[in-house]
Structure formats: structure tokens, C-alpha cells
Motif scaffolding. Structure first.
Motif, PDB file in Angstrom:
ATOM      1  N   GLY A  50      39.622  42.286  48.935  1.00 30.55           N
ATOM      2  CA  GLY A  50      40.007  41.611  50.466  1.00 30.55           C
ATOM      3  C   GLY A  50      40.319  40.419  50.444  1.00 30.55           C
ATOM      4  O   GLY A  50      39.820  39.451  49.949  1.00 30.55           O
ATOM      5  N   ALA A  51      41.413  40.042  50.958  1.00 26.76           N
ATOM      6  CA  ALA A  51      41.991  38.621  51.022  1.00 26.76           C
ATOM      7  C   ALA A  51      41.256  37.889  52.229  1.00 26.76           C
ATOM      8  O   ALA A  51      41.350  36.740  52.502  1.00 26.76           O
ATOM      9  CB  ALA A  51      43.675  38.593  51.397  1.00 26.76           C
ATOM     10  N   GLU A  81      46.354  45.643  46.515  1.00 27.02           N
ATOM     11  CA  GLU A  81      45.429  44.629  47.132  1.00 27.02           C
ATOM     12  C   GLU A  81      45.487  45.231  48.552  1.00 27.02           C
ATOM     13  O   GLU A  81      46.830  45.594  48.914  1.00 27.02           O
ATOM     14  CB  GLU A  81      45.610  43.387  46.864  1.00 27.02           C
ATOM     15  CG  GLU A  81      45.383  43.013  45.664  1.00 27.02           C
ATOM     16  CD  GLU A  81      45.302  41.396  45.463  1.00 27.02           C
ATOM     17  OE1 GLU A  81      45.335  40.623  46.222  1.00 27.02           O
ATOM     18  OE2 GLU A  81      45.581  40.781  44.220  1.00 27.02           O
ATOM     19  N   PHE A  82      44.612  45.193  49.165  1.00 25.20           N
ATOM     20  CA  PHE A  82      44.657  45.421  50.809  1.00 25.20           C
ATOM     21  C   PHE A  82      44.252  44.347  51.358  1.00 25.20           C
ATOM     22  O   PHE A  82      43.202  44.153  51.546  1.00 25.20           O
ATOM     23  CB  PHE A  82      43.688  46.685  51.052  1.00 25.20           C
ATOM     24  CG  PHE A  82      44.021  46.879  52.652  1.00 25.20           C
ATOM     25  CD1 PHE A  82      45.055  47.602  53.083  1.00 25.20           C
ATOM     26  CD2 PHE A  82      42.784  46.525  53.355  1.00 25.20           C
ATOM     27  CE1 PHE A  82      45.168  47.923  54.520  1.00 25.20           C
ATOM     28  CE2 PHE A  82      42.835  46.982  54.803  1.00 25.20           C
ATOM     29  CZ  PHE A  82      44.068  47.505  55.310  1.00 25.20           C
ATOM     30  N   PRO A  83      45.002  43.220  52.051  1.00 24.65           N
ATOM     31  CA  PRO A  83      44.465  41.981  52.427  1.00 24.65           C
ATOM     32  C   PRO A  83      43.941  42.443  54.198  1.00 24.65           C
ATOM     33  O   PRO A  83      44.635  42.860  54.792  1.00 24.65           O
ATOM     34  CB  PRO A  83      45.871  41.197  52.823  1.00 24.65           C
ATOM     35  CG  PRO A  83      46.888  42.016  52.356  1.00 24.65           C
ATOM     36  CD  PRO A  83      46.398  43.068  51.432  1.00 24.65           C
ATOM     37  N   LEU A  84      42.757  42.235  54.352  1.00 20.97           N
ATOM     38  CA  LEU A  84      41.998  42.806  55.586  1.00 20.97           C
ATOM     39  C   LEU A  84      42.424  42.076  56.651  1.00 20.97           C
ATOM     40  O   LEU A  84      42.050  42.485  57.744  1.00 20.97           O
ATOM     41  CB  LEU A  84      40.399  42.670  55.269  1.00 20.97           C
ATOM     42  CG  LEU A  84      39.901  43.825  54.201  1.00 20.97           C
ATOM     43  CD1 LEU A  84      38.516  43.335  53.984  1.00 20.97           C
ATOM     44  CD2 LEU A  84      39.997  44.936  55.020  1.00 20.97           C
ATOM     45  N   SER A  85      43.179  40.888  56.605  1.00 23.69           N
ATOM     46  CA  SER A  85      43.606  40.387  57.693  1.00 23.69           C
ATOM     47  C   SER A  85      44.888  40.937  58.490  1.00 23.69           C
ATOM     48  O   SER A  85      45.243  40.538  59.555  1.00 23.69           O
ATOM     49  CB  SER A  85      43.975  38.902  57.709  1.00 23.69           C
ATOM     50  OG  SER A  85      44.988  38.707  56.426  1.00 23.69           O
ATOM     51  N   GLN A  86      45.368  42.038  57.651  1.00 26.52           N
ATOM     52  CA  GLN A  86      46.554  42.624  58.347  1.00 26.52           C
ATOM     53  C   GLN A  86      46.149  43.422  59.304  1.00 26.52           C
ATOM     54  O   GLN A  86      44.904  44.115  59.465  1.00 26.52           O
ATOM     55  CB  GLN A  86      47.212  43.363  57.352  1.00 26.52           C
ATOM     56  CG  GLN A  86      46.349  44.475  56.766  1.00 26.52           C
ATOM     57  CD  GLN A  86      47.155  45.505  55.845  1.00 26.52           C
ATOM     58  OE1 GLN A  86      47.894  46.351  56.145  1.00 26.52           O
ATOM     59  NE2 GLN A  86      46.720  45.469  54.500  1.00 26.52           N
ATOM     60  N   THR A  87      47.245  43.599  60.477  1.00 26.57           N
ATOM     61  CA  THR A  87      46.612  44.248  61.856  1.00 26.57           C
ATOM     62  C   THR A  87      48.000  45.453  61.939  1.00 26.57           C
ATOM     63  O   THR A  87      47.966  46.519  61.530  1.00 26.57           O
ATOM     64  CB  THR A  87      46.513  43.472  63.133  1.00 26.57           C
ATOM     65  OG1 THR A  87      47.502  42.478  63.157  1.00 26.57           O
ATOM     66  CG2 THR A  87      45.279  42.951  62.993  1.00 26.57           C
TER      67      THR A  87
END
Lengths: 497, 255
Positions: free
Chosen positions: A495-496, B34-40
Motif C-alpha cells: 500500500g502506498a 500495486e494498489f495505492p490505498l489513498s485512491q477513492t
């Protein structure tokens, strides 16, 4: 040709359309609900739109340079709009030099006054009409009737609409919502009340119906001194005005009467004769699916001893300058009224034109009508689309209707009366959640609890506003775990944030 | 190849199997996902309902989240189209005109899944096995706005065991259209009724598409009418293999 800056500034507060009864109606969702329940209408419109749609696709595919023609059509119209004032004055000069008279009408009321005055001066109690969207837009027939002048439509489909005390439901085929059995019935019932009756034993064969209309109309053409038309194009460099049609009834009106009055929206202008090369390829193929329309009538002022001896050209604004002043809306003025967008629209195909409440229905109507009236008088039409984009694909002058609809929706949502709607509150709350990763994560985690209220993994009935969905569609229950929670549990190091 | 997955809000919250399948397929093709968790959310629902101003913070968050990545892949033609075609003008009108170049650049390296697999990776056979009768609905925004054309079909043609049956009137919109389905529920339902009818005439076990939103709508109609026909996202078909088949309600799984 290149687009240059306009030679004069657009007025600060351009006039909006007046006498707008034919440009808006009741809210689209309510009107559409009624139309959807009319199985005869659904069948008539569905069948007709599919037929024209298929014909168009075939003849458009024939042209290897369609894409270039389309780009040229858009570019010529854009360049014309950029210097519209200059070209309009050139047109006035040329028409005047050729013996015509040009009148300028800021809005519908002024245009109607001008036409009524001209009819009175010609001592006309009856006028014949060529099919015209501009005169439908300004409700000219109604204004003439109030002034004691009877206007007789001569286009077959317009005649069907007029005899049926009806409204046009399509730009090109105003009676598209009628089938031939209904037309036969209208002819039998109404023709005799206003002129030569339908022949006895009239069948519903298209040829028989056309013959009945021909005989009924012939008497009108020969006995009427004033004709009123619209225009498809007007050439600024020569002052030539043009009408394209399929039946020849237009040509009768344009050549037989002594006086011809043409009401033309100011966006119908093209700079040069040569530009017709582009538009006379784009228009017939897009509208009727023909390689060329059967009748093209052109006239330049008056010619002694031939055709009308008096010609008046009424240049109509009625909201067009206001549309031109809107950077996101002005491309709608490219429209050449082919109605290809109506014929492919999945909404129009099911509701027909009356549901839009405007004589400009379908996708182009959903943008053009609010642009002319102002969105405050047309708040539901910009939403009468699923934004599927079929209209943009077929538009011969590449009007990006879906993007324009979104732009108009933004204007509707910004109206003062929409400042406190439940919809706005809900959208604001959702935006608050969705613009923050942490709020979004928490919110969909709690949404997962909703699955305990579902039956067999689905919701079949929900409270408003979701009830509109669940009336005909199930909604799946939310999953036990969102994707992001699954991902975080699986590989937290990826996770970024 | 390092790839960022933009799952979309709908898939994240309502259809996680679609995102999981996307990860599986891309992984099989050699990508590091990758899955950047800050995405909405891309903000499309707000934008298309007239609230582009409210979408602006989402657009900004999207830029900040995905800008570090060379490739962004999303299992949605509609969201990819919004990122490519709407984010630039939302940025210009409601955020900061200076950001437009960066937003456009991000849009240009954001790909719908089939577009990425065929055009960027140059692959049409992803090694999938899905022995079922399926029909394909060409979702509007992917087909028209992104111009996907035959790309999803190229992938489907290579899936072992899959019998692809042509959908009549395939190009017709299913009637979803975001809030259109609620604001014009009657017209939307009429459009869906025809779409469901056409799907049933194919005799397919499932209808597939590149957008979970259209499938949510079509699936809602298929389920309401107890047709026994399921929906399955293209990613789920491509992820399916002999040893690890994708299971849906239509082929014996639980809904």
C-alpha cells in the motif's frame, strides 16, 4: 478558411428566446413516463428510427472521406460563427442588391410581428408554408392565427401534424409518431373541414395517402399569394437562400406565390457557395439516408417575371447570440438539423419527441432548447440522456453533445433554486466521503454491514432515491470485505498510504 | 512492469472480485501490481450529475495518488474515459490551470484493462480457460469515448472453452448512465428491458463487459426477472484458469 477573432464583440447581455411555448414543456421524467406507456408510439418510433438509422449507416459508409467531410463541416461552421456579424452584414448586402428585403428579429415576438405586418401589407388572409423549424420555434402559426391569418402547412408530415391538431415529434419527420392507419384516419376526419376532403375509400397505402395530400394541397398552392419558409443554408457571398426537401411541395411554395417570406436562424449562414459542396454531402446522407435529396431550391433575391416578385428574409436571433456567447455551448450552432442524433438515441427511440416538450427533441434538442431559453427555463432536458455518446458518433458536424449536456447539467445544478435540494446535500456528503481516503475506507467498511438486511444476497426494495432503481432492478448486497481491506490484509507493504 | 491498479469506487466497495481478478491477470502477465490505498473515486458520478465542483477534490486526490506511477490500469472503460477526458477540464475550471498538463499526462498513461493488455503488453491470449456460453455487451464509454473497438473481443476470442455468442443490438446503451438510472428511472428501465431481452435471445449463461457499473445495472435486471443469466466482468473471465476457475452464480457458485 481560418477562424479569426470576430470583428465585433458579442453583446454583454444577448437576448434570450421569447414566446418559448414550443421550446420547453413539463419535466422530462414525467412526460417520458406517459410516452413509455404508449405501445403504439413505442412501436411506430422504434421501427422508424431503426429504419432511418440503418439507411444512414449504409450511405455514410459509402464515402471514404466521411471523416474529413465531417471535420470540414465543423470547421466551416466554427469559422463562420467566429465572424458571424461580418457575414450577416454581407448577406444583407447581397440579398438587398438582388432585390430582397432583410429584416432583423432579436426574438420570436419581433419575428412574428414582422411576418404579420408583411402578410397584412400583402392583404393575405391565408399563407402556405414550407416545412420550417424556425417558424415552429417561434410559434408563428399561432401568432398568425391570433392575427386572423390562416397558415397552411404543405409538407406532408407537417400537414399530418396540423390536421391532427398535434405537435411535431421529430425535426425531419414531424409525424414519425404516426403510422399509416392513423394518418388515413386523420385525413378522412379532418381534410374536409378545411378544404378538399379525402377521396372516398381512401386506403392506408403510402401512395394513396400521398395522392390524397397532393390533391388537397394543389388547390392551396394555386389560390394563395404569400408563402412562408425556413432555410437550410444562406450563402453570404451571393445572398442565395436554399431549401432542401423530398417532396417538391416546398418548391411549389417557393415559386408559385407572389410574396415569399423566409424566417431563418442566423446560424444557417455559410460564407461561400463552395461550402455547399461539404454540406450537401453531409446533410442528405445524415438526415434521410439518401445520397442526395430529391429537391434543392435556391433563390437569390427576386427575378422579374419568374417566381415570387417580393422576397423578405427575416434573420432570427431568439437566443442564438446567447448560445454563441457560451464557450461550451456554441458548437450547438453548427447543427444543420439533420436529426441523425434523434434516430440513434436510445432515449428518443423509446419516448419519441413529445416527451421533450420542445420542437427540438432528442439529443440536439436537449442541448439546443436550454441554450435558447436559458437553463432556468429548461432544467430537466440536460438530464434526458444516459450520455451513451451515440449522438456524437453520428453528428455530421461533430457536435460533442454528451460533453455539452454535462456542461448544461453543471449550470442547472448551480441555479439558485437548486442550492438546497436533497440531491445537492447527498452529493455533497458523498463528495466529502469520497475525497478522503480514510473517510472512504471507514465508510465502505460500515456499508458492508448492510448485507445483513439483504435477502438472498440482493435488495429488491429500497427507500428513495434508490427506489427508482429497485422498482425494476435488484441491487446486490455489499460484500463482506471491500477490495481495499482484502488488499491491506493480503499485502500491507504494497500500500502506498 | 510496475502497474498501479485503480480499482474504481464501485469495484472497491461493491465488486471486489473484479479487482482481485485484475490483479491475477496482470500478475500472470508479469506485472507487479500495486494498489495505492489513498485512491477513492474518479468523481465521474458528481461530474455527470452537474457537480464538477464537488468532484474537483477527488480529481486532485487521484492525481496525487497515481502521479508516481508509469502505468495506471483500471477495470472500467467509463472511469478511464472520465480520467482522460473530464479530469483536464475539471482541473482547469475548479482546481488550478497550472495542473492541467500533469493531469493530462496521467490520463494518457491510464488504461482500461483490455486496452492495457492488448495495446501496451501486446498480448491477446492471456492463458484463460472459461468453458461457458457468454455474450458481450460493448459498454458505451469504453467503446465510444475510449475507442476500445474490438479489443475486448480479441481477448475473449483467445479464451479456451469460451463460446462467444453475438448480442443483438449490442451497441445500444443498457440505460445505466450513472444517476440517469435514478433521475430518469422509467426510460432507463425501458432501455434495460430491451437489453435483457436481447441477452436472453442469445441463450448465453452470462453477459460480460468491461464496466462493473453497466454489469451492476444489467445484472440487476437479470436478477429481478430471475432469468438465471449472470453477469461476469471481462477481468473475471481472463483470470479464470483450469486449476483456478472463476465461479459465479450462473456456473454453480453462490451469488
Amino acid at each position: 478558411m481560418t477562424a479569426t477573432a470576430g470583428s465585433g464583440p458579442i453583446p454583454v447581455d444577448p437576448p434570450r428566446a421569447t414566446n418559448t411555448g414550443h421550446l420547453h414543456g413539463r419535466p422530462f421524467p414525467a412526460a417520458a413516463r406517459v410516452a413509455l406507456g404508449d405501445s403504439q408510439l413505442r412501436r411506430n418510433i422504434g421501427k422508424a428510427t431503426h429504419t432511418i438509422r440503418d439507411k444512414r449507416a449504409i450511405v455514410v459508409d459509402e464515402l471514404a472521406d466521411w471523416r474529413e467531410l465531417r471535420a470540414a463541416g465543423a470547421a466551416i461552421k466554427d469559422a463562420t460563427m467566429a465572424r458571424l456579424d461580418t457575414y450577416l452584414e454581407q448577406l444583407e448586402e447581397q440579398v438587398t442588391a438582388a432585390g430582397g428585403v432583410v429584416h432583423w428579429a432579436a426574438d420570436a415576438d419581433e419575428a412574428n410581428r414582422i411576418v404579420i405586418d408583411l402578410c397584412r401589407r400583402a392583404e393575405a388572409t391565408d399563407v402556405v408554408k414550407v416545412k420550417s423549424m424556425a417558424t415552429q420555434e417561434i410559434r408563428l402559426n399561432e401568432a398568425l392565427a391570433d392575427a386572423g391569418i390562416s397558415a397552411w402547412e404543405t409538407d406532408l408530415a407537417e400537414l399530418i401534424v396540423q390536421l391532427g391538431h398535434d405537435m411535431p415529434s421529430h425535426i425531419l419527420v414531424p409525424a414519425i409518431h404516426r403510422n399509416r392507419a392513423e394518418i388515413r384516419e386523420i385525413f378522412n376526419r379532418e381534410m374536409g373541414k378545411v378544404g378538399r376532403p379525402a377521396p372516398s375509400g381512401l386506403s392506408d397505402e403510402p401512395a394513396a395517402l400521398a395522392e390524397a395530400a397532393r390533391v388537397h394541397l394543389r388547390q392551396r398552392f394555386l389560390s394563395t399569394d404569400v408563402a412562408i419558409s425556413g432555410a437550410n443554408f444562406a450563402v453570404a457571398e451571393t445572398g442565395t437562400v436554399m431549401v432542401v426537401e423530398s417532396e417538391g411541395n416546398g418548391r411549389m411554395c417557393l415559386t408559385l406565390p407572389r410574396t415569399l417570406i423566409t424566417v431563418m436562424g442566423i446560424e444557417k449562414l455559410i460564407p461561400t457557395w463552395r461550402d455547399l459542396e461539404v454540406f450537401l454531402q453531409l446533410l442528405p446522407r445524415s438526415s434521410t439516408g439518401e445520397r442526395m435529396n430529391p429537391y434543392t431550391t435556391m433563390w437569390t433575391g427576386v427575378t422579374e417575371g419568374d417566381g415570387p416578385q417580393e422576397f423578405h428574409l427575416v434573420l432570427l436571433d431568439n437566443g442564438r447570440t446567447a448560445a454563441l456567447a457560451d464557450p461550451e455551448g456554441r458548437a450547438a450552432l453548427r447543427c444543420i438539423r439533420c436529426s441523425a442524433c434523434l434516430n440513434v438515441c436510445p432515449v428518443y427511440e423509446r419516448t419519441g419527441g413529445h416527451a421533450y416538450g420542445s420542437i427540438y427533441p432528442g439529443p440536439i434538442g436537449a442541448v439546443l432548447s436550454p441554450l435558447l431559453t436559458g437553463v432556468e427555463d429548461n432544467t430537466s432536458l440536460p438530464f434526458a440522456s444516459s450520455l451513451c455518446g451515440a449522438c456524437y458518433d453520428v453528428c455530421p458536424v461533430a457536435i460533442d453533445i454528451p460533453s455539452m449536456l454535462v456542461h448544461l447539467r453543471t449550470k442547472v445544478a448551480a441555479l439558485p433554486e437548486k442550492a438546497r435540494t436533497p440531491e445537492r446535500q447527498l452529493m455533497r456528503a458523498l463528495a466529502w466521503v469520497m475525497s478522503s481516503p480514510s473517510r472512504w475506507t471507514r465508510s465502505i467498511r460500515s456499508m458492508g454491514l448492510g448485507r445483513f438486511l439483504a435477502r438472498n444476497g440482493r435488495f429488491s426494495s429500497m427507500p428513495p432515491p434508490i427506489s427508482g432503481w429497485t422498482a425494476t432492478r435488484d441491487l446486490p448486497a455489499p460484500p463482506e470485505q471491500s477490495f481495499r481491506d482484502w488488499w491491506a490484509a493480503r499485502a500491507p507493504e504494497d500500500g502506498a498510504s | 512492469m510496475r502497474v498501479a491498479l485503480f480499482a474504481t469506487c464501485l469495484v472497491d466497495a461493491m465488486a471486489p472480485p473484479v479487482a482481485k481478478a485484475t490483479v491475477t491477470v496482470l500478475g500472470r502477465l508479469g506485472c507487479t501490481v500495486e494498489f495505492p490505498l489513498s485512491q477513492t473515486c474518479c468523481g465521474q458520478m458528481h461530474t455527470n450529475t452537474g457537480y464538477a465542483d464537488m468532484a474537483a477534490p477527488m480529481v486532485k486526490n487521484h492525481l496525487e495518488t497515481f502521479e508516481p506511477y508509469e502505468y495506471v490500469v483500471t477495470p472500467s472503460g467509463s472511469c478511464a474515459a472520465s480520467i482522460r477526458h473530464q479530469h483536464p477540464w475539471i482541473t482547469r475550471d475548479y482546481l488550478d490551470p497550472e495542473l492541467v498538463d500533469r493531469v493530462e499526462a496521467l490520463g494518457n498513461r491510464t488504461y482500461e484493462l483490455s486496452e492495457f493488455i492488448v495495446n501496451v503488453l501486446g498480448v491477446t491470449d492471456v492463458g484463460a480457460v472459461y468453458p461457458h456460453r457468454v455474450t458481450y455487451h460493448p459498454a458505451c464509454h469504453g467503446t465510444r469515448t475510449l475507442g476500445l473497438g474490438e479489443l475486448p473481443l480479441k481477448l475473449l476470442h483467445e479464451v479456451r472453452g469460451l463460446e462467444l455468442v453475438e448480442l443483438p443490438e449490442a451497441a445500444g446503451c443498457c440505460g445505466f448512465g450513472g444517476t440517469f438510472a435514478i433521475k430518469n428511472a422509467d426510460v432507463s428501465s425501458a432501455m434495460l428491458a430491451d437489453k435483457v431481452h436481447h441477452i436472453l435471445t442469445t441463450g448465453a449463461e452470462a453477459c460480460t463487459a468491461v464496466d462493473a457499473s453497466c454489469l451492476l445495472h444489467i445484472g440487476g435486471g437479470l436478477s429481478r426477472n430471475r432469468t438465471g443469466v449472470d453477469t461476469i466482468h471481462l477481468a473475471e473471465i481472463l483470470a479464470s484458469t483450469e486449476t483456478d476457475p472463476t465461479v459465479t452464480a450462473a456456473n454453480g457458485g453462490q451469488p
